[in-house]
Design a protein around this motif. Structure first.
Motif, PDB file in Angstrom:
ATOM      1  N   SER A 125      38.913  42.780  31.254  1.00  0.00           N
ATOM      2  CA  SER A 125      37.985  43.546  31.424  1.00  0.00           C
ATOM      3  C   SER A 125      38.436  44.756  30.864  1.00  0.00           C
ATOM      4  O   SER A 125      39.486  45.245  31.458  1.00  0.00           O
ATOM      5  CB  SER A 125      36.920  43.230  32.255  1.00  0.00           C
ATOM      6  N   GLN A 126      37.168  45.468  30.666  1.00  0.00           N
ATOM      7  CA  GLN A 126      37.876  46.990  30.177  1.00  0.00           C
ATOM      8  C   GLN A 126      36.397  47.780  31.268  1.00  0.00           C
ATOM      9  O   GLN A 126      35.536  47.742  31.571  1.00  0.00           O
ATOM     10  CB  GLN A 126      36.859  47.835  28.774  1.00  0.00           C
ATOM     11  N   PRO A 127      37.162  48.387  31.930  1.00  0.00           N
ATOM     12  CA  PRO A 127      36.873  49.177  33.258  1.00  0.00           C
ATOM     13  C   PRO A 127      36.023  50.478  32.491  1.00  0.00           C
ATOM     14  O   PRO A 127      36.313  50.508  31.231  1.00  0.00           O
ATOM     15  CB  PRO A 127      38.508  50.251  33.995  1.00  0.00           C
ATOM     16  N   SER A 128      34.990  50.648  33.222  1.00  0.00           N
ATOM     17  CA  SER A 128      33.744  51.965  32.668  1.00  0.00           C
ATOM     18  C   SER A 128      34.284  53.271  32.792  1.00  0.00           C
ATOM     19  O   SER A 128      33.982  53.373  32.253  1.00  0.00           O
ATOM     20  CB  SER A 128      32.773  52.106  33.820  1.00  0.00           C
ATOM     21  N   ASP A 129      35.913  53.423  33.357  1.00  0.00           N
ATOM     22  CA  ASP A 129      36.272  54.780  33.281  1.00  0.00           C
ATOM     23  C   ASP A 129      36.923  55.129  32.173  1.00  0.00           C
ATOM     24  O   ASP A 129      37.725  55.869  31.872  1.00  0.00           O
ATOM     25  CB  ASP A 129      37.109  55.103  34.224  1.00  0.00           C
ATOM     26  N   PRO A 137      42.307  35.879  36.633  1.00  0.00           N
ATOM     27  CA  PRO A 137      42.329  34.486  36.241  1.00  0.00           C
ATOM     28  C   PRO A 137      40.925  34.012  37.051  1.00  0.00           C
ATOM     29  O   PRO A 137      40.449  35.021  37.794  1.00  0.00           O
ATOM     30  CB  PRO A 137      43.320  33.688  37.927  1.00  0.00           C
ATOM     31  N   VAL A 138      40.071  33.550  36.256  1.00  0.00           N
ATOM     32  CA  VAL A 138      38.893  33.107  36.701  1.00  0.00           C
ATOM     33  C   VAL A 138      38.693  31.078  36.257  1.00  0.00           C
ATOM     34  O   VAL A 138      39.443  30.544  35.528  1.00  0.00           O
ATOM     35  CB  VAL A 138      37.640  33.580  35.330  1.00  0.00           C
ATOM     36  N   THR A 139      38.459  31.194  37.657  1.00  0.00           N
ATOM     37  CA  THR A 139      38.055  29.593  37.642  1.00  0.00           C
ATOM     38  C   THR A 139      37.315  28.766  36.557  1.00  0.00           C
ATOM     39  O   THR A 139      35.825  29.681  37.005  1.00  0.00           O
ATOM     40  CB  THR A 139      38.043  29.198  39.018  1.00  0.00           C
ATOM     41  N   VAL A 140      37.211  27.637  36.108  1.00  0.00           N
ATOM     42  CA  VAL A 140      36.419  27.241  35.114  1.00  0.00           C
ATOM     43  C   VAL A 140      36.703  26.024  35.121  1.00  0.00           C
ATOM     44  O   VAL A 140      37.112  25.382  36.028  1.00  0.00           O
ATOM     45  CB  VAL A 140      36.877  28.047  33.726  1.00  0.00           C
ATOM     46  N   ASP A 141      35.580  25.399  34.586  1.00  0.00           N
ATOM     47  CA  ASP A 141      35.329  23.837  34.789  1.00  0.00           C
ATOM     48  C   ASP A 141      35.473  23.045  33.467  1.00  0.00           C
ATOM     49  O   ASP A 141      35.651  21.936  33.471  1.00  0.00           O
ATOM     50  CB  ASP A 141      33.904  23.064  34.765  1.00  0.00           C
ATOM     51  N   ARG A 142      36.782  23.555  32.675  1.00  0.00           N
ATOM     52  CA  ARG A 142      36.849  23.154  31.496  1.00  0.00           C
ATOM     53  C   ARG A 142      38.063  24.160  30.919  1.00  0.00           C
ATOM     54  O   ARG A 142      37.483  25.484  30.815  1.00  0.00           O
ATOM     55  CB  ARG A 142      35.966  22.807  30.290  1.00  0.00           C
ATOM     56  N   LEU A 143      39.263  23.511  29.936  1.00  0.00           N
ATOM     57  CA  LEU A 143      40.012  24.446  29.089  1.00  0.00           C
ATOM     58  C   LEU A 143      39.853  23.450  27.771  1.00  0.00           C
ATOM     59  O   LEU A 143      40.119  22.211  27.613  1.00  0.00           O
ATOM     60  CB  LEU A 143      41.102  24.948  29.605  1.00  0.00           C
TER      61      LEU A 143
END
Length: 214
Positions: A125-129, A137-143
């Motif tokens: 992600s790109q910070p707003s500043d 890492p983000v938990t997902v239900d599939r790869l």
């Protein structure tokens, strides 16, 4: 004389009861039916066979043309270098999925060595500043496993997060990890426990090597 009289009466009776050959009331015998000319059905089939074959082949080609775009090539997944970090709880496991066929999806994973295993995808992600992008890492239900491509899990990338370890992992120990795919079904691999540094040396190119996990 009586006998002559009787004979005469019989002749008169026969004359009245027997029709004359020329009597118009006499029913003529039906004519003998003439058999219809026999049709050689086998000859007709032989003459029509080439046309029937052409029509069948044309229909088959049309059917294949309609169905083929919806079919998928077979999957050919190979699991390479399964590793699990020996430090901490939760800890991360990594596998390299090489796919030599059609696309597939990794749906879940499990192991008897931990209470839960979740799939995690690395997202940036790109910070707003406007400062440097950060990843997590983000938990997902599939790869997704791309067709004729690779899904390479590594530190700072996609991973399997193991939580609730039955016992601490030791370097060199192997644990069974079961992977469930949408098309390939179930695969069980033996993941070797190593330090994050060793895992980074094995999985990351030199410019991305790190001394710890996430």
């Amino acid at each position: 004389m009586p006998s002559d009289l009787t004979s005469g009466r019989d002749r008169d009776k026969d004359a009245h009861t027997s029709p004359s050959p020329k009597d118009p009331m006499t029913t003529p015998e039906p004519p003998t039916p003439v058999p219809a000319p026999r049709t050689d059905i086998y000859a007709r089939i032989r003459r029509a066979a080439p046309v029937l074959v052409v029509l069948f082949c044309a229909g088959l080609l049309v059917f294949v043309a309609i169905i083929h775009p919806f079919s998928k090539p077979p999957v050919a997944i190979e699991v390479r270098t399964p590793l699990v970090a020996s430090e901490g709880d939760p800890t991360a496991a990594y596998v390299w999925l090489h796919n030599g066929g059609g696309s597939d999806v990794l749906l879940s994973a499990s192991t008897p060595a931990a209470a839960t295993v979740v799939l995690q995808q690395w997202q940036t992600s790109q910070p707003s500043d406007g400062t440097q992008t950060v990843g997590h890492p983000v938990t997902v239900d599939r790869l997704d496993v791309p067709g004729f491509g690779d899904l390479r899990m590594q530190p700072g990338g996609d991973q399997l997060l193991l939580s609730g370890l039955v016992e601490p992992l030791r370097v060199g120990q192997s644990i069974a990890i079961t992977l469930v795919f949408e098309r390939s079904g179930t695969r069980t691999v033996q993941a070797e426990a190593q330090t994050y540094e060793t895992i980074a040396d094995r999985l990351l190119p030199p410019r991305l090597k790190v001394s710890n996990g996430n």
